[in-house]
Design a protein around this motif. Sequence first.
Motif, mmCIF file in Angstrom:
data_model
loop_
_atom_site.group_PDB
_atom_site.id
_atom_site.type_symbol
_atom_site.label_atom_id
_atom_site.label_comp_id
_atom_site.label_asym_id
_atom_site.label_seq_id
_atom_site.Cartn_x
_atom_site.Cartn_y
_atom_site.Cartn_z
ATOM 1 N N ALA A 35 12.810 8.460 -1.026
ATOM 2 C CA ALA A 35 12.209 7.389 -0.216
ATOM 3 C C ALA A 35 13.028 7.159 1.054
ATOM 4 C CB ALA A 35 12.119 6.094 -1.031
ATOM 5 N N ARG A 38 12.382 10.041 3.386
ATOM 6 C CA ARG A 38 11.048 9.960 4.023
ATOM 7 C C ARG A 38 11.051 8.946 5.159
ATOM 8 N NH1 ARG A 38 6.842 8.098 0.716
ATOM 9 N NH2 ARG A 38 8.177 7.409 -1.006
ATOM 10 N N ASP A 173 6.327 3.999 0.666
ATOM 11 C CA ASP A 173 4.902 4.352 0.773
ATOM 12 C C ASP A 173 4.175 3.325 1.641
ATOM 13 O OD1 ASP A 173 4.530 5.485 -2.707
ATOM 14 O OD2 ASP A 173 5.337 6.483 -0.916
ATOM 15 N N LYS A 177 2.725 3.935 5.402
ATOM 16 C CA LYS A 177 1.259 3.852 5.566
ATOM 17 C C LYS A 177 0.935 2.917 6.737
ATOM 18 C CE LYS A 177 -0.710 2.082 2.050
ATOM 19 N NZ LYS A 177 -0.432 2.149 0.630
#
Length: 180
Positions: A35, A38, A173, A177
């Motif tokens: 995470a 990313r 995430d 997004k």
Amino acid sequence: MKLIVLDRDGVINQDSEAFVKSVEEWIPIPGSIEAIARLSQAGWTVAVATNQSGLARGLFDLNTLADMHLKMQRLVMEQGGRIDLIVHCPHGPDDGCDCRKPAPGMFRTIAEHFGLEDLHGVPVVGDSHRDLHAGLVLGGTPYLVKTGKGLRTLMNSLPPGTQVFDDLAAVADHLLKTDR
Ligand SMILES: O=P(O)(O)OC[C@@H](O)[C@H]1O[C@@H](OP(=O)(O)O)[C@@H](O)[C@@H](O)[C@@H]1O
Ligand SMILES: [Mg+2]
Ligand SMILES: [Zn+2]
């Protein structure tokens, strides 16, 4: 600047009531290292702010803490990301410092390091109330994860506006997004 501030124990790595006292005891929470990588690869600047009263308690020393953070950094870099700044409070509960969360000292240090007046709009991710409150002082946006002490933290009222996620991977995430 896309800056995020992470608590360490219970968010990045597994926490322990007996403290995380060695490199061997420093074990990533599944998905957390990826995470961070990313977020980093998407242009986020990643800072870590961690209470480490184990130092004041004599449970481990600064060399061991540095080794834990080298391991954390190496694992993130192996995934193609980086942690841009790690700050820790070495003090104990009775030392009256201004850097032990919920005091905001580490967050002021982070803001100054990156040339920011405050942390408005900066996600502050933690598993304890003290993490969320420390970040709020400078205007951070509180994110609670259910890992570490997060489920226990959830049992009491949260600061207004706190967003709750299962873990750091779910926070990443969400942010990726809705990347600003
Ligand atoms: O979650 P961060 O801030 O990264 O680090 C927390 C740790 O320093 C330790 O903080 C201690 O709190 P006290 O320092 O004894 O109040 C306890 O909660 C330990 O279980 C925990 O491992
Ligand atoms: Mg924690
Ligand atoms: Zn301190």
